[in-house]
Design a protein around this motif. Sequence first.
Motif, PDB file in Angstrom:
ATOM      1  N   GLY A  36       0.785  -1.213   0.000  1.00 36.40           N
ATOM      2  CA  GLY A  36       0.000   0.000   0.000  1.00 36.40           C
ATOM      3  C   GLY A  36       0.821   1.269   0.000  1.00 36.40           C
ATOM      4  N   LYS A  37       1.996   1.275  -0.603  1.00 38.88           N
ATOM      5  CA  LYS A  37       2.834   2.461  -0.564  1.00 38.88           C
ATOM      6  C   LYS A  37       2.369   3.535  -1.541  1.00 38.88           C
ATOM      7  CE  LYS A  37       7.035   0.455   1.192  1.00 38.88           C
ATOM      8  NZ  LYS A  37       8.435   0.205   1.003  1.00 38.88           N
ATOM      9  N   PHE A  38       1.674   3.167  -2.587  1.00 45.95           N
ATOM     10  CA  PHE A  38       1.273   4.127  -3.590  1.00 45.95           C
ATOM     11  C   PHE A  38      -0.081   4.735  -3.252  1.00 45.95           C
ATOM     12  CE2 PHE A  38       4.306   1.510  -5.795  1.00 45.95           C
ATOM     13  CZ  PHE A  38       5.076   2.467  -6.407  1.00 45.95           C
ATOM     14  N   VAL A  39      -0.243   6.015  -3.577  1.00 43.40           N
ATOM     15  CA  VAL A  39      -1.495   6.715  -3.301  1.00 43.40           C
ATOM     16  C   VAL A  39      -2.634   6.069  -4.079  1.00 43.40           C
ATOM     17  CG1 VAL A  39      -2.668   8.931  -3.502  1.00 43.40           C
ATOM     18  CG2 VAL A  39      -0.285   8.856  -2.834  1.00 43.40           C
ATOM     19  N   SER A  40      -2.348   5.598  -5.291  1.00 43.40           N
ATOM     20  CA  SER A  40      -3.404   5.016  -6.112  1.00 43.40           C
ATOM     21  C   SER A  40      -3.972   3.753  -5.483  1.00 43.40           C
ATOM     22  CB  SER A  40      -2.889   4.709  -7.515  1.00 43.40           C
ATOM     23  OG  SER A  40      -1.784   3.838  -7.446  1.00 43.40           O
ATOM     24  N   ASN A  41      -3.210   3.093  -4.591  1.00 41.78           N
ATOM     25  CA  ASN A  41      -3.748   1.924  -3.907  1.00 41.78           C
ATOM     26  C   ASN A  41      -4.735   2.327  -2.825  1.00 41.78           C
ATOM     27  OD1 ASN A  41      -2.067   0.417  -5.467  1.00 41.78           O
ATOM     28  ND2 ASN A  41      -0.557   0.051  -3.889  1.00 41.78           N
ATOM     29  N   LYS A  42      -4.622   3.552  -2.296  1.00 41.40           N
ATOM     30  CA  LYS A  42      -5.467   3.995  -1.195  1.00 41.40           C
ATOM     31  C   LYS A  42      -6.595   4.926  -1.651  1.00 41.40           C
ATOM     32  CE  LYS A  42      -1.410   4.009   1.722  1.00 41.40           C
ATOM     33  NZ  LYS A  42      -0.401   4.844   2.289  1.00 41.40           N
ATOM     34  N   PHE A  43      -6.387   5.628  -2.740  1.00 41.48           N
ATOM     35  CA  PHE A  43      -7.323   6.651  -3.196  1.00 41.48           C
ATOM     36  C   PHE A  43      -7.843   6.251  -4.565  1.00 41.48           C
ATOM     37  CE2 PHE A  43      -7.892  10.628  -5.621  1.00 41.48           C
ATOM     38  CZ  PHE A  43      -8.946  11.151  -4.907  1.00 41.48           C
ATOM     39  N   ASN A  44      -9.165   6.155  -4.698  1.00 40.92           N
ATOM     40  CA  ASN A  44      -9.721   5.760  -5.993  1.00 40.92           C
ATOM     41  C   ASN A  44     -11.008   6.535  -6.269  1.00 40.92           C
ATOM     42  OD1 ASN A  44     -11.550   4.505  -4.274  1.00 40.92           O
ATOM     43  ND2 ASN A  44     -10.557   2.512  -4.467  1.00 40.92           N
ATOM     44  N   GLN A  45     -11.716   6.137  -7.298  1.00 38.27           N
ATOM     45  CA  GLN A  45     -12.911   6.849  -7.741  1.00 38.27           C
ATOM     46  C   GLN A  45     -14.018   6.816  -6.691  1.00 38.27           C
ATOM     47  OE1 GLN A  45     -12.999   8.730 -10.451  1.00 38.27           O
ATOM     48  NE2 GLN A  45     -15.074   9.377  -9.932  1.00 38.27           N
ATOM     49  N   ASP A  46     -14.048   5.794  -5.859  1.00 39.95           N
ATOM     50  CA  ASP A  46     -15.071   5.712  -4.803  1.00 39.95           C
ATOM     51  C   ASP A  46     -14.985   6.914  -3.854  1.00 39.95           C
ATOM     52  OD1 ASP A  46     -15.934   3.331  -5.841  1.00 39.95           O
ATOM     53  OD2 ASP A  46     -14.812   2.090  -4.422  1.00 39.95           O
ATOM     54  N   ASP A  47     -13.759   7.343  -3.551  1.00 45.22           N
ATOM     55  CA  ASP A  47     -13.588   8.493  -2.663  1.00 45.22           C
ATOM     56  C   ASP A  47     -14.141   9.767  -3.295  1.00 45.22           C
ATOM     57  OD1 ASP A  47     -12.264   6.995  -0.672  1.00 45.22           O
ATOM     58  OD2 ASP A  47     -10.443   7.060  -1.865  1.00 45.22           O
TER      59      ASP A  47
END
Length: 157
Positions: A36-47
């Motif tokens: 989970g180091k990348f922002v794209s793993n934590k932040f997506n279209q659902d947010d």
Amino acid sequence: WRYSKGGKKTCWRARGRFGRSSARSSGARGGKMSQGKFVSNKFNQDDVDKLADYEKRVDPNDKEQMSLLEEMKRHVKKLEELRKHEDPRLSFSTPEFREAQRVFTDNFKKNFGKPVEYGFVKKHEWSKPQLVKLETPVDVDGNPWPLDNEGKPILKS
């Protein structure tokens, strides 16, 4: 054996050098930490969708809801900014990277479509292999490579 502060008997080798039970849990070899180091793993279209949904339902007269909405907007904007500068090529778990790695490995095994001109050759059965230029170029399976009129190998395009 050693005794912890609570008097519990434990093996002194049970934990690693840094107090972790193994290298896998520390993320050194693809554990939970490295996924989970990348922002794209934590932040997506659902947010973004949650923000838009909350924006529709918010009461403009309620200060708490408006301040929460502003905070959410700032947070989403910050995450989008971080994501903009992120290079997905650095992630080794993406399907694109795995495909590129597979293609590279296949081409490496085939010498990238070029003939093998040097090889480790034993002059005698008891001697050590030495790197020498082969008399005729061969492919990776040891079959003779096709040559042109001048005796140079024909490269596949």
